[in-house]
Enzyme design. Structure first.
Site, short mmCIF file in Angstrom:
data_model
loop_
_atom_site.label_atom_id
_atom_site.label_comp_id
_atom_site.label_asym_id
_atom_site.label_seq_id
_atom_site.Cartn_x
_atom_site.Cartn_y
_atom_site.Cartn_z
N GLU A 25 0.84 -1.20 0.00
CA GLU A 25 0.00 0.00 0.00
C GLU A 25 0.88 1.24 0.00
O GLU A 25 2.03 1.21 0.44
CB GLU A 25 -0.89 -0.03 1.26
N ASN A 172 -12.34 -1.10 -1.08
CA ASN A 172 -11.63 -1.70 0.04
C ASN A 172 -12.31 -1.31 1.36
O ASN A 172 -12.61 -0.13 1.58
CB ASN A 172 -10.18 -1.19 0.09
N GLU A 173 -12.54 -2.26 2.19
CA GLU A 173 -13.13 -2.02 3.52
C GLU A 173 -14.22 -0.95 3.43
O GLU A 173 -14.19 0.06 4.13
CB GLU A 173 -12.04 -1.62 4.54
N TYR A 239 -7.02 -9.26 11.00
CA TYR A 239 -5.70 -9.05 11.60
C TYR A 239 -5.60 -9.72 12.96
O TYR A 239 -6.61 -9.95 13.63
CB TYR A 239 -5.45 -7.55 11.75
N GLU A 295 -6.08 -9.20 3.31
CA GLU A 295 -5.30 -8.51 4.35
C GLU A 295 -5.33 -9.37 5.60
O GLU A 295 -6.40 -9.64 6.16
CB GLU A 295 -5.87 -7.13 4.67
N GLN A 344 2.12 -6.20 5.52
CA GLN A 344 2.32 -5.84 4.13
C GLN A 344 3.75 -6.24 3.73
O GLN A 344 4.55 -6.56 4.59
CB GLN A 344 2.09 -4.36 3.92
#
Ligand code: AHR
Length: 486
Positions: A25, A172-173, A239, A295, A344
């Site tokens: 990103e 995204n999200e 996450y 992610e 990432q």
């Protein structure tokens, strides 16, 4: 003695190599400084891409790379990142650290990076602050060969042939930084946006929709019900945060309890993935729609003294164990998980690589990817693990096995912080040929202070062949890859 039994005579689903994907990103030093330094940099580079970093990524055969975000994706306007670099629009990256984004890394640079690494590009479009025409024209710019004004722009920017980008995510999200939408609203928007993301020539877009946040099965339910016929995959973001979002804890300074808490949190991935797949199955019993975990990874407090918006954290053997545990889970769902992208790739969150100026170190997480390489595109093999549980209920061993071209790979992590594990490895008629291990204390890491290579894999010899199989003594906090042949 513990035991692990694998039966290579009955191979199962192919483990999609894209499970070993990466995410990059415009965040902190992931792109700028991490992979892209510009052509005029004194740091050795090819067309602006760091040679050391690209070489390291090539070695682990990164299959697919997601870009440009993350939250940045829904603030990114692709036209700002094409044409002569010195004329590109400057913006402030309000989401990540408030730094100036000069757009010198844009579409052409991303494709060049993928070309150098040898991986497939995966682009995330902007729904939150972009419009349909913008997204539609980006896809046209990327993939069309027709003589349109948009394509002429690409020609003028030095690229005649279409880039043929296959993997494309619509937002995204969008439940959070991508517009704070309700799933009902996003599902309708998704249907509309994806309509204008055309297939060009033989390149059929693989359409990925924004999926749930962690265990939010309501989002999955609504998306599958309202838009399930219009997507190839639903993306999940999940996450591992062993504390609260306010106090996630240090990446390096943690005790054994926190180590086990982190592993137990990471292991929730199994329940979360299974819960979403169960919902998806109800709407899609034939399993046409895949799950993409684009992610995932450990998220700790940033290193002291660094920009809080840069999400720079160190990477220890604890991260290696989380990577091993999670990749074993993804492998076990090879029939439904089509891709996963650790967050990432460089200098951000659970990074594979850390850089400091012209220096680079490989993290313990990188080495796990190196050990797991043979699983890519191999056939999953059923694995039965018999072992005790740790004090928090987690099984002490986690394992995954696959077979390709007659070679069986078994990856085993001994999650105990301090106990070795004696284990019988039974793979039928196959015998161990070689083994490599990554081991240390949970807090061990590589650093730019003389410990650049403190944690690295070594050949593993602590096993012997017996009539029943190989008997190995796995060190505490270790990940070991065994190669068997019949
Ligand atoms: O990876 C960091 C951020 O985490 C991403 O930008 C966002 O999608 C997620 O919340």
């Amino acid at each position: 003695m513990y035991s692990i039994h694998v039966d290579p005579r009955h191979p199962g689903a192919t483990i999609n190599r894209n499970i070993y994907g990466q995410f990059s990103e415009h965040l902190g030093r992931c792109i700028y400084g991490g992979v892209f330094v510009g052509k005029d940099s004194p740091i050795p580079n090819v067309n602006g891409m760091r040679t050391d970093v690209v070489d390291a990524l090539k070695k682990v055969q990164v299959p697919v790379l997601r870009w440009p975000g993350g939250c940045f994706a829904d603030e990114y306007h692709w036209r700002d990142g094409i044409g002569p670099q010195e004329k590109r629009k400057r913006m402030v990256n309000t989401h990540w650290g408030g730094v100036v984004e000069d757009n010198s890394f844009g579409t052409h640079e991303f494709i060049e990076l993928c070309r150098q690494i040898g991986c497939a590009p995966y682009i995330n479009g902007n729904v939150g602050s972009g419009d349909i025409r913008e997204m539609s024209e980006w896809v046209e710019y990327l993939n069309s060969a027709g003589d349109s004004t948009v394509v002429q722009e690409r020609w003028a920017n030095g690229q005649h042939d279409p880039f043929n980008v296959r993997y494309f995510c619509v937002g995204n999200e969008n439940w959070g930084c991508g517009g704070n939408m309700r799933p009902e609203f996003y599902a309708d928007l998704y249907r509309r946006f994806q309509t204008y993301c055309r297939n060009y020539g033989d390149n059929k877009l693989y359409r990925i929709a924004c999926g749930p946040n962690g265990g939010d099965t309501h989002w999955t339910e609504v998306m599958m019900r309202e838009a399930g016929n219009h997507l190839d995959a639903l993306s999940l973001h999940c996450y591992t945060v062993p504390g609260s979002w306010e106090q996630k804890g240090s990446a390096t300074d943690f005790d054994t309890d926190c180590y086990y808490l982190t592993l137990a949190t990471a292991e929730n991935m199994e329940r979360i993935v299974s819960a979403h797949l169960a919902v998806m199955d109800r709407y899609d019993p034939k399993h046409r729609v895949a799950l993409v975990v684009d992610e995932w990874g450990d998220w700790f407090d940033v290193e002291p003294g660094t920009n809080p918006g840069f999400l720079y954290q160190q990477n220890t053997m604890r991260d290696a164990m989380v990577a091993a545990l999670t990749l074993n889970i993804f492998n076990s769902h090879a029939d439904r998980i089509a891709m996963a992208n650790i967050a990432q790739m460089v200098n951000v969150l659970q990074a594979m690589i850390l850089t400091d100026g012209d220096r680079m170190i490989l993290t313990p997480t990188y080495h796990v990817y190196d050990l797991y390489r043979p699983h890519m595109n191999a056939s999953l093999v059923e694995t039965a693990v018999f072992c005790d549980r740790l004090e928090n209920g987690l099984k002490q061993l986690t394992a995954s096995a696959s077979v390709k071209d007659g070679t069986v790979t078994l990856t085993v992590a001994n999650l105990s912080a301090d106990q070795a594990a004696e284990v019988l490895l039974d793979a039928g008629d196959c015998r161990v040929e070689a083994a490599v291990t990554l081991a240390g204390k949970p807090q061990d890491y590589n650093e730019f202070d003389g410990r650049e290579n403190a944690v690295h894999p070594v050949a593993f010899g602590d096993w012997k062949q017996t009539e029943k199989g190989a008997v190995a003594t796995l060190p505490p906090c270790s990940v070991t890859a065994f190669t068997f042949r019949g």
